[in-house]
Design a protein around this motif. Structure first.
Motif, PDB file in Angstrom:
ATOM      1  N   ASP A 190      33.777  33.859  55.826  1.00  0.00           N
ATOM      2  CA  ASP A 190      34.383  35.030  55.832  1.00  0.00           C
ATOM      3  C   ASP A 190      35.182  35.645  56.305  1.00  0.00           C
ATOM      4  N   HIS A 191      36.050  35.559  56.003  1.00  0.00           N
ATOM      5  CA  HIS A 191      37.543  36.151  56.888  1.00  0.00           C
ATOM      6  C   HIS A 191      38.523  36.756  55.775  1.00  0.00           C
ATOM      7  N   PRO A 192      38.988  37.237  55.748  1.00  0.00           N
ATOM      8  CA  PRO A 192      40.034  38.612  55.987  1.00  0.00           C
ATOM      9  C   PRO A 192      40.548  37.839  53.909  1.00  0.00           C
ATOM     10  N   ALA A 193      41.436  36.270  54.328  1.00  0.00           N
ATOM     11  CA  ALA A 193      41.952  35.739  53.078  1.00  0.00           C
ATOM     12  C   ALA A 193      40.869  35.197  51.650  1.00  0.00           C
ATOM     13  N   LEU A 194      39.858  34.843  52.467  1.00  0.00           N
ATOM     14  CA  LEU A 194      39.106  34.588  51.708  1.00  0.00           C
ATOM     15  C   LEU A 194      38.085  35.936  50.961  1.00  0.00           C
ATOM     16  N   ASN A 195      37.968  36.810  51.908  1.00  0.00           N
ATOM     17  CA  ASN A 195      37.487  37.828  50.986  1.00  0.00           C
ATOM     18  C   ASN A 195      37.994  38.939  50.033  1.00  0.00           C
ATOM     19  N   SER A 196      39.629  38.941  50.353  1.00  0.00           N
ATOM     20  CA  SER A 196      40.195  39.199  49.402  1.00  0.00           C
ATOM     21  C   SER A 196      40.131  38.309  47.754  1.00  0.00           C
ATOM     22  N   ILE A 197      40.067  36.988  48.320  1.00  0.00           N
ATOM     23  CA  ILE A 197      40.097  36.573  46.672  1.00  0.00           C
ATOM     24  C   ILE A 197      38.705  36.977  45.750  1.00  0.00           C
ATOM     25  N   ARG A 198      37.379  36.801  46.726  1.00  0.00           N
ATOM     26  CA  ARG A 198      36.597  37.312  46.103  1.00  0.00           C
ATOM     27  C   ARG A 198      36.339  38.629  45.421  1.00  0.00           C
ATOM     28  N   ASP A 199      37.216  39.801  46.259  1.00  0.00           N
ATOM     29  CA  ASP A 199      36.968  40.874  45.523  1.00  0.00           C
ATOM     30  C   ASP A 199      38.263  40.830  44.198  1.00  0.00           C
ATOM     31  N   GLY A 200      39.158  40.208  44.345  1.00  0.00           N
ATOM     32  CA  GLY A 200      40.101  40.114  43.457  1.00  0.00           C
ATOM     33  C   GLY A 200      39.471  39.796  42.029  1.00  0.00           C
ATOM     34  N   VAL A 201      38.818  38.685  42.005  1.00  0.00           N
ATOM     35  CA  VAL A 201      37.892  37.901  41.286  1.00  0.00           C
ATOM     36  C   VAL A 201      37.387  38.940  40.612  1.00  0.00           C
ATOM     37  N   LYS A 202      36.537  39.630  41.437  1.00  0.00           N
ATOM     38  CA  LYS A 202      36.010  40.534  40.587  1.00  0.00           C
ATOM     39  C   LYS A 202      35.839  41.564  40.327  1.00  0.00           C
ATOM     40  N   ASP A 203      37.269  42.322  40.700  1.00  0.00           N
ATOM     41  CA  ASP A 203      37.834  43.354  40.163  1.00  0.00           C
ATOM     42  C   ASP A 203      38.768  42.896  38.551  1.00  0.00           C
ATOM     43  N   GLN A 204      39.488  41.717  38.457  1.00  0.00           N
ATOM     44  CA  GLN A 204      39.919  41.494  37.551  1.00  0.00           C
ATOM     45  C   GLN A 204      38.435  41.030  36.339  1.00  0.00           C
ATOM     46  N   LEU A 205      37.627  40.390  36.616  1.00  0.00           N
ATOM     47  CA  LEU A 205      36.963  40.751  35.589  1.00  0.00           C
ATOM     48  C   LEU A 205      36.460  42.034  35.294  1.00  0.00           C
ATOM     49  N   ALA A 206      36.365  43.430  35.751  1.00  0.00           N
ATOM     50  CA  ALA A 206      35.738  44.143  35.283  1.00  0.00           C
ATOM     51  C   ALA A 206      37.244  44.835  34.661  1.00  0.00           C
ATOM     52  N   LEU A 207      38.200  44.694  35.120  1.00  0.00           N
ATOM     53  CA  LEU A 207      39.387  44.933  34.492  1.00  0.00           C
ATOM     54  C   LEU A 207      39.142  44.179  32.752  1.00  0.00           C
ATOM     55  N   GLU A 208      38.620  43.078  32.673  1.00  0.00           N
ATOM     56  CA  GLU A 208      38.658  42.747  31.519  1.00  0.00           C
ATOM     57  C   GLU A 208      37.423  42.795  30.816  1.00  0.00           C
ATOM     58  N   GLY A 209      36.460  43.363  31.283  1.00  0.00           N
ATOM     59  CA  GLY A 209      35.309  43.476  30.520  1.00  0.00           C
ATOM     60  C   GLY A 209      33.826  43.123  31.178  1.00  0.00           C
ATOM     61  N   PHE A 210      34.306  42.817  32.290  1.00  0.00           N
ATOM     62  CA  PHE A 210      33.123  42.286  32.223  1.00  0.00           C
ATOM     63  C   PHE A 210      32.518  42.662  34.409  1.00  0.00           C
ATOM     64  N   GLU A 211      31.341  44.424  33.630  1.00  0.00           N
ATOM     65  CA  GLU A 211      31.531  44.773  34.611  1.00  0.00           C
ATOM     66  C   GLU A 211      30.117  43.989  35.903  1.00  0.00           C
ATOM     67  N   GLU A 212      29.846  44.636  36.962  1.00  0.00           N
ATOM     68  CA  GLU A 212      28.764  44.141  37.046  1.00  0.00           C
ATOM     69  C   GLU A 212      27.995  45.306  36.512  1.00  0.00           C
ATOM     70  N   GLY A 213      26.116  45.305  36.383  1.00  0.00           N
ATOM     71  CA  GLY A 213      25.528  46.446  35.931  1.00  0.00           C
ATOM     72  C   GLY A 213      26.320  46.457  35.039  1.00  0.00           C
ATOM     73  N   LYS A 214      26.283  46.213  34.043  1.00  0.00           N
ATOM     74  CA  LYS A 214      26.638  46.995  32.608  1.00  0.00           C
ATOM     75  C   LYS A 214      26.359  45.252  32.155  1.00  0.00           C
ATOM     76  N   ASN A 215      27.212  44.446  31.557  1.00  0.00           N
ATOM     77  CA  ASN A 215      27.473  43.654  31.099  1.00  0.00           C
ATOM     78  C   ASN A 215      27.775  41.894  32.050  1.00  0.00           C
ATOM     79  N   LEU A 216      27.244  41.936  33.464  1.00  0.00           N
ATOM     80  CA  LEU A 216      27.406  40.767  34.182  1.00  0.00           C
ATOM     81  C   LEU A 216      26.730  41.019  35.117  1.00  0.00           C
ATOM     82  N   LYS A 217      26.112  39.322  35.633  1.00  0.00           N
ATOM     83  CA  LYS A 217      25.498  39.781  36.644  1.00  0.00           C
ATOM     84  C   LYS A 217      26.501  38.338  37.723  1.00  0.00           C
TER      85      LYS A 217
END
Length: 326
Positions: free
Chosen positions: A41-68
């Protein structure tokens, strides 16, 4: 059939249909599974992780709805990275996203079937993840953060024009970092400079390695080496105490005390990776997706760090900065 019987039958049918829709909705909510791991865990890698998750939500894949969504950090331990990789494969997710080379190598070694979308990797070919950046027909693709080393050296010259010797602290066990060192050693003589590199195989080695460069180098350049970035404050302490300029490839290192970086936005890098994951979740074959890179670089400058490390920044450099930290 009486009216009452017909009415009861209609109610029963509607109940069955609504129950079926409910089960269908539940099934849909559990359809997609994405497992994400980072070597540390460090800022750059955490930013990558958050970017992946946020983009998936924008694409319609959201944790708690249709994404584990399953994220695990190896906390800098290669053995832990291997254990996480094995656990992920046992869970059989739709896609695995390893962030940084050690985690990607760990995942790639235990599955040839589950789609892998790596992120935060400088040279996936040298890391033996893919044979080329083209679509390769395997289960591995991703987004590389490789930078043009010539542009990095030119930044060094703009900040420390009189520099003759560049120091670099790196983990020789990380293919990304070793590749950058080799390229720096090859290219620096073209600019009238030489390289002194010092190994730091663990995060706790970063400070002592940097201390060993004092009096021997005019500037320290840091790549996206995960050990170094995770312990960046130890470099900053030495840079500030000894008037030894620090120049980084990682933008987050500038907020932590480097003078400047010319690099990528790792949150956007993560979002780019998230787009690739979404394409696979929608049915595209991972083996048909070429490895992607980015040419969108940001110049981040820290004026306070420059003052602490004895550097006067030129007006030209400041005028070209994407962001200036006062």
């Amino acid at each position: 059939m009486t009216k009452l019987t017909a009415k009861l039958l209609n109610v029963t049918v509607l109940t069955i249909l609504s129950t079926g829709a409910l089960f269908s909705s539940i099934a849909q909510a559990e359809t997609y599974s994405v497992s994400v791991t980072a070597i540390v865990d460090h800022p750059a890698l955490n930013s990558i992780r958050d970017g992946v998750k946020d983009q998936l939500a924008l694409e319609g894949f959201e944790e708690g709805k249709n994404l584990k969504w399953d994220y695990q950090s190896a906390q800098g331990n290669v053995g832990t990275a291997a254990q996480i990789a094995r656990n992920f494969v046992g869970n059989n997710p739709n896609v695995i996203v390893p962030i940084a080379t050690p985690s990607a190598q760990a995942v790639a070694s235990v599955t040839k079937d589950i789609p892998i979308v790596f992120s935060g990797i400088t040279d996936p070919v040298a890391a033996q993840l893919v044979k080329s950046l083209d679509a390769n027909g395997t289960n591995i693709t991703g987004v590389t953060d490789e930078l043009d080393i010539n542009k990095q050296i030119e930044l060094i010259q703009k900040i420390v024009p009189e520099a003759k010797t560049v120091g670099i602290v790196f983990n020789p066990g990380e293919a990304n970092s070793a590749g950058v060192v080799n390229k720096m050693r090859e290219l620096l003589p073209n600019y009238g400079m030489t390289l002194i590199d010092v190994a730091a195989p663990r995060s706790v080695d970063v400070g002592p390695a940097a201390q060993s460069l004092v009096g021997k180098v005019d500037v320290i350049y840091t790549s996206t080496d995960n050990n170094v970035v995770s312990a960046y404050e130890s470099l900053v302490k030495i840079g500030n105490q000894m008037d030894l300029p620090l120049i980084a490839a990682d933008a987050d290192s500038v907020t932590r005390g480097a003078i400047a970086s010319l690099g990528i936005n790792y949150y956007e890098h993560g979002k780019q990776s998230g787009k690739m994951v979404a394409r696979i979740l929608r049915g595209e074959k991972v083996g048909e997706l070429a490895v992607q890179g980015t040419d969108q670089l940001e110049l981040i400058v820290n004026k306070k760090a420059a003052q602490e490390q004895g550097i006067v920044l030129s007006d030209d450099l400041l005028s070209r900065a994407t962001k200036i930290i006062e």
